[in-house]
Write a protein that holds these residues in place. Structure first.
Motif, short mmCIF file in Angstrom:
data_model
loop_
_atom_site.label_atom_id
_atom_site.label_comp_id
_atom_site.label_asym_id
_atom_site.label_seq_id
_atom_site.Cartn_x
_atom_site.Cartn_y
_atom_site.Cartn_z
N ARG A 101 0.71 -1.26 -0.14
CA ARG A 101 0.02 0.16 -0.19
C ARG A 101 0.90 1.31 0.02
NH1 ARG A 101 -5.83 -1.00 1.77
NH2 ARG A 101 -5.82 -3.21 1.63
N ARG A 161 -15.95 3.82 5.19
CA ARG A 161 -14.94 3.51 4.42
C ARG A 161 -13.86 4.44 4.82
NH1 ARG A 161 -18.81 5.59 1.58
NH2 ARG A 161 -18.63 7.06 -0.13
N ASP A 183 -10.42 1.51 1.79
CA ASP A 183 -10.58 0.45 2.37
C ASP A 183 -12.01 0.52 3.25
OD1 ASP A 183 -8.33 -1.56 2.63
OD2 ASP A 183 -7.43 0.56 2.83
N ALA A 254 -11.00 -4.02 -0.87
CA ALA A 254 -10.38 -2.61 -1.03
C ALA A 254 -10.33 -2.27 -2.62
CB ALA A 254 -9.09 -2.55 -0.42
#
Length: 278
Positions: A101, A161, A183, A254
């Motif tokens: 990420r 989220r 996410d 995600a």
């Protein structure tokens, strides 16, 4: 390196599309192949989507032969998100280590790019968005902790989220590319809710961290005549400016979102009321 080309379609066109044709034009299923670099070039704002999974060797690319320029990024910028294990991206000899990420911004003019994994047992999985650029901006690694975190939605509506901005004027500059990761909270399934349109920008999604047996129902099309795509882990979806984009997953997931167009105003959108959807 391979480069597939998609020409895009208008809202009137998709009225006649069956499932296979809709998927062929808007869903990209083959980006992530071991020891391969795969690109898809779409004429929708000339976005290029890419995927690379270096397992047993370093993968190198950068030729512009497929797009008629000396190098792939002669007149383009690129965002690279790592969706797998620790990896290294080298740009003209300068190396950047990306954990899961993390995102690397690569500015216009880069000539040779190589990608490698720290471990073959847990390879990196690089997802790339590239768009035309009219300015030279320095490369920059954006660690997950350096991204800007925004929280949207409500658990009662199953759409809570966390959205992280990586390539954005408030985090790191670019010419026209925006890129981030969203996410879904545990128990939430709806993304991009309520839906909206942004006439001046197109968008692409890459869904990930979805179990192999699970799916996301991605809704697209005009608000008054919606269509849907059944999306699995690591599939990418093209979302033209004329189309809504929203979805619901059968389990937690995600997605990486990337945008390009006339501006970088994240809130330049036209909301669509749920009552307008058909």
């Amino acid at each position: 390196m391979t480069m597939k080309v998609l020409y895009g379609a208008g809202p009137e066109d998709i009225k006649t599309y069956d499932t296979a044709r809709l998927r062929a034009e808007f869903l990209i299923e083959d980006l992530f192949r071991e020891n391969k670099v795969s690109f898809t070039y779409t004429h929708v704002d000339r976005l290029i989507l890419g995927g690379a999974v270096p397992v047993s060797s370093t993968l190198t690319f950068g030729s512009g032969q497929e797009i008629g320029t000396p190098f792939l990024l002669s007149a383009r910028e690129m965002g690279v998100a790592n969706l797998g294990g620790t990896g290294v991206v080298s740009v003209d000899g300068k190396s950047f280590t990306l954990e899961n990420r993390d995102v690397l911004y690569i500015g216009r003019g880069a000539r040779e790019i190589s990608v490698a994994s720290a471990s073959a047992d847990k390879p990196a999985r690089f997802y790339m968005n590239s768009v035309p650029a009219g300015a030279d901006i320095p490369h920059r690694l954006i660690k997950r902790a350096e991204s800007r975190l925004l929280t949207f939605g409500d658990a009662k509506r199953a759409n809570l989220r966390n959205l992280r901005m990586y390539i954005h004027p408030e985090v790191t500059p670019s010419c026209l590319l925006l890129l981030g990761i969203t996410d879904l909270a545990e128990g939430s399934i709806w993304n991009t809710m309520p839906p909206h349109l942004h006439e001046r920008r197109m968008e692409a999604y890459c869904y990930f961290d979805l179990a192999p047996e699970e799916r996301v129902v991605h809704l697209m099309g005009r608000p008054e005549e919606t269509r849907h795509l059944m999306v699995k882990n690591l599939d990418a979806v093209l979302s033209p400016a004329w189309s809504i984009h929203m979805g619901a997953g059968t389990a937690q997931y995600a997605f990486v979102w990337g945008m390009t167009g006339e501006n970088q105003e994240y809130n330049d959108v036209a909301p669509v009321a749920l009552s307008e959807l058909k």
